[in-house]
Design an enzyme around this catalytic site. Structure first.
Site, PDB file in Angstrom:
ATOM      1  N   GLY A  25       0.848  -1.190   0.000  1.00 63.95           N
ATOM      2  CA  GLY A  25       0.000   0.000   0.000  1.00 63.95           C
ATOM      3  C   GLY A  25       0.877   1.232   0.000  1.00 63.95           C
ATOM      4  N   ASP A 139     -12.462   5.053   3.223  1.00 66.91           N
ATOM      5  CA  ASP A 139     -11.662   4.530   2.103  1.00 66.91           C
ATOM      6  C   ASP A 139     -12.246   3.217   1.588  1.00 66.91           C
ATOM      7  OD1 ASP A 139      -9.662   4.958   0.309  1.00 66.91           O
ATOM      8  OD2 ASP A 139      -8.073   4.100   1.546  1.00 66.91           O
TER       9      ASP A 139
END
Ligand SMILES: Nc1ncnc2c1ncn2[C@@H]1O[C@H](COP(=O)(O)OP(=O)(O)OP(=O)(O)O)[C@@H](O)[C@H]1O
Length: 699
Positions: A25, A139
């Protein structure tokens, strides 16, 4: 639900064996791992604290939230602890990986409806829980929906989650937002009235489209354009013609979520009752439908990474200038964005979309679209502003002091009490990279890393007089490899060429040529220069109210009233009338204004360069003196200082905001503990009550 809590996971890195990498990520790398004492496969998210110096609040919040959470559809953290300069977060291993990876690997056109209904129903259950607990996930996207080997679905990544508990008002609208723009709700972008958990419902609707098509709407566009399109266009949805294969109820469900007015969106609880979710099947069905026949997660992850590498390799023979433009326009460099997401999205698009559509830089779709041109112009502005400020910081003698106040505490110390970090570990921490942390000065060094590397790189490759004209931002990527993104007001090779060989006239021609070819005068910026760039970006935000944080996008409210504005794009000479909210336009105008100041300074530097190359000796004072002021080119140091102070104030405000959040979380924890204590006391009283008659009886 609570069975996972019963196991006590060790907090010593030696008790874990790290296997292969299974995910990457913005801030972390995720590994499959083995917990030796518990004989259990787990996932370990490894965050490099050196790279997260200015985002400790985010990390703290993420781990805090993940540990408090306990729901079968939400990924929780078993434990977390420091390992050298890293922070390890131990989680359940989700062998199927993320929906995004599964789509990319085996379903590039998206999933079938029963699969989507099953996935979304489970995600919605997670949202009902998360919202009920007072959190906004912020998110929600396919990349954060994880599947286990048995088809269980869990919502992951609380890196940007927010707590709604605030002075007793659980649903208080907020004034800041972090998120990924394609999934970001319009009210979040606008920042007029704050937002609440309904922002997750919008992202949920976008995720539904992502799962249906294999990519989110607008995913091929640069971030700024996504913002404008989301605000100006009608909400995206399933097309009655193009999406014939999908049911009416699916289309209806999506359109219920993607309503611009958040008040008209359903709550997660209400949405869960929508008849579309009745089409959902079992976890076993999901496992059969999307996991059967897939290679192990680590192999898939490697293959996808390889594919991304191939895409880049195939482009290697392209003109480098074009390549950087292409990356630039995708917003990777300019917005310091979630590179992995952008890369993934780009890969999806390349597989699916004809080149003509893809090439947003040169494509005809762009040519007459003034709004789009404004968007890309703004993107340039941001990059220029950011990198120019990087350079300016180097010039400031008190930069070190500025950074030390901007980040006054050491990383692990700051995290103390939030992870399984003991006092001893912090005290005993050695600065050499074993379990420990860096000293204050080392912290500042790390904060300064970007700029120091800029200097060293420049020294290695260029003579003194070019150092200030060309930026090379060097950084470490996730695996510790060094990456270099370079850029300059002029392309580097032009400058080198100018320095070595070209006569003034040739240089002018080259300047002219490259200036025309590259509409973007700003340097490239790497996302992993986050320590430094975030400071800079925050700096920009002091005026522009647009932040980058944790590789994502952050907007803070600028208290502007509703005004009608006309945008002019000087880059393309086009005028676009846009009736936009002032709050949306102000940042743009501010960036343009800042850009103006900074470009003037760049021109001064270039003039200096030209003068040096042509043999004229220019006294440093001459540059800032009468000659330049005559030209109107004198840079204002006071203005720079003022912006830095504003940025610092903004950072402090953010910290106060975060502390308030944490206080609320702690209060919540306290309340939970009190409840537990109360039930223990009650149990004890019950036992006593039973004991007393016994005693009386025995007497
Ligand atoms: N528990 C897990 N089991 C298996 N894979 C995981 C797990 N957690 C994360 N991953 C993989 O690693 C990737 C990155 O993890 P995560 O999203 O938590 O990192 P991040 O830096 O917070 O990401 P982001 O870019 O969204 O901010 C995920 O997209 C997923 O593919």
């Amino acid at each position: 639900m609570g069975h996972e809590l019963e196991k006590v996971f060790p907090t010593n890195p030696k008790d874990y064996q790290l296997y292969e990498e299974v995910g990457e990520g913005v801030s972390a790398t995720v590994y499959r791992a083995f917990c030796i004492p518990l004989n259990e496969v787990v996932a370990i998210k490894v965050l490099d604290l050196e790279r997260c110096n200015n985002d400790l609040d985010g990390i703290r919040r993420e781990v805090q939230t993940m540990r408090l959470i306990d729901h079968p559809n939400v990924v929780k953290a078993y434990c977390s602890f420091p390992a050298g300069h890293q922070l390890w977060v131990v989680m359940p291993y989700m062998a199927g990986g993320s929906c995004l990876h599964i789509m990319k690997f085996a379903h590039p056109e998206g999933f079938d409806e029963p699969v989507i209904a099953t996935l979304l129903r489970e995600v919605l259950k997670a949202l009902v829980y998360v919202h009920g607990e007072g959190h906004i996930h912020r998110d929600v996207k396919a990349g954060n929906i994880l599947i286990d080997a048995d088809g269980a679905v869990k919502l992951a990544d609380f890196g940007v989650a927010a707590c709604m508990f605030d002075t007793g008002d659980r649903q208080r609208a907020r004034n800041t937002f972090v998120g990924t723009p394609c999934w970001m709700a319009p009210e979040v972008m606008q920042q007029l009235h704050g937002y609440d958990f309904k922002a997750d419902i919008w992202s949920f609707g976008i995720t539904a489209l992502e799962l249906a098509h294999g990519h989110a709407p607008f995913s091929k566009y640069p971030p700024m354009k996504v913002l404008l399109m989301t605000l100006q266009n009608a909400p995206p949805g399933l097309d009655y013609e193009r999406d014939k294969k999908f049911s009416k109820s699916f289309k209806e469900m999506v359109s219920t979520c993607l309503v611009k007015d958040p008040k008209k969106r359903p709550t997660s609880e209400k949405l869960l009752k929508h008849h579309f979710f009745k089409h959902g099947r079992s976890n076993e069905y999901l496992a059969r439908a999307i996991l059967d026949g897939l290679p192990p997660l680590a192999d898939r992850f490697r293959a996808l990474k390889g594919r991304e590498g191939d895409i880049l390799l195939n482009r290697a023979d392209e003109d480098k200038e074009q390549l950087s433009q292409r990356e630039y326009i995708r917003g990777i460099s300019a917005w310091n964005f979630n590179l992995e997401d952008l890369k993934s999205q780009a890969a999806l698009i390349q597989e699916e979309t004809p080149n003509s559509e893809l090439d947003v830089n040169h494509g005809t779709n762009y040519a007459n679209d003034s709004v789009q041109q404004i968007a890309s112009y703004e993107t340039d502005d941001v990059a220029n502003v950011v990198t120019s400020r990087k350079e300016k910081f180097q010039d400031l003698q008190d930069f070190d002091g500025f950074l030390s106040t901007a980040f006054p505490i050491r990383p692990l110390k700051a995290l103390e009490g939030y992870f399984d970090v003991s006092e001893d570990e912090i005290k005993d921490a050695s600065p050499n990279g074993q379990v420990g942390m860096q000293s204050d000065s080392e912290s500042r060094m790390l904060m300064n890393q970007g700029s120091h590397e800029v200097n060293s790189e420049s020294k290695n490759t260029r003579p003194e007089n070019l150092e200030n004209s060309t930026f090379v931002v060097k950084h470490l990527d996730v695996s510790g490899r060094q990456k270099i993104f370079s850029g300059s007001l002029l392309p580097e090779r032009v400058l080198s060429h100018a320095k070595n060989t070209a006569l003034p006239t040739e240089r002018d021609e080259l300047h002219q040529k490259y200036h025309c070819e590259r509409n973007y005068s700003g340097p490239l910026l790497s996302r992993h220069s986050s320590n430094h760039s975030s400071v800079n970006l925050n700096d920009e935000s002091s005026e522009g109210r647009v932040f980058q944080r944790k590789g994502r996008f952050k907007v803070t409210s600028s208290d502007a009233g509703n005004k009608v504005a006309t945008l002019v794009s000087p880059a393309v000479g086009l005028t676009a009338s846009a009736t936009l909210e002032a709050a949306t336009i102000l940042p743009t105008l501010q960036f343009i204004f800042q850009q103006n100041v900074i470009q003037r300074e760049q021109i001064v530097k270039l003039l200096k360069l030209v003068e040096q190359a042509s043999g004229h000796h220019v006294e440093p004072s001459g540059l800032g003196g009468g000659e330049l002021s005559q030209l109107g080119l004198q840079p204002s140091l006071t203005a720079i200082k003022e912006r830095e102070l504003q940025s610092y104030i903004l950072q402090l405000q953010q910290q106060v905001d975060n502390l308030a959040d944490e206080l609320q979380i702690t209060k919540l924890k306290n309340a939970q503990l009190e409840r537990k204590l109360y039930s223990f006391q009650k149990e004890r009283d019950d036992i006593n009550e039973i004991d007393i008659p016994k005693g009386e009886y025995s007497q």
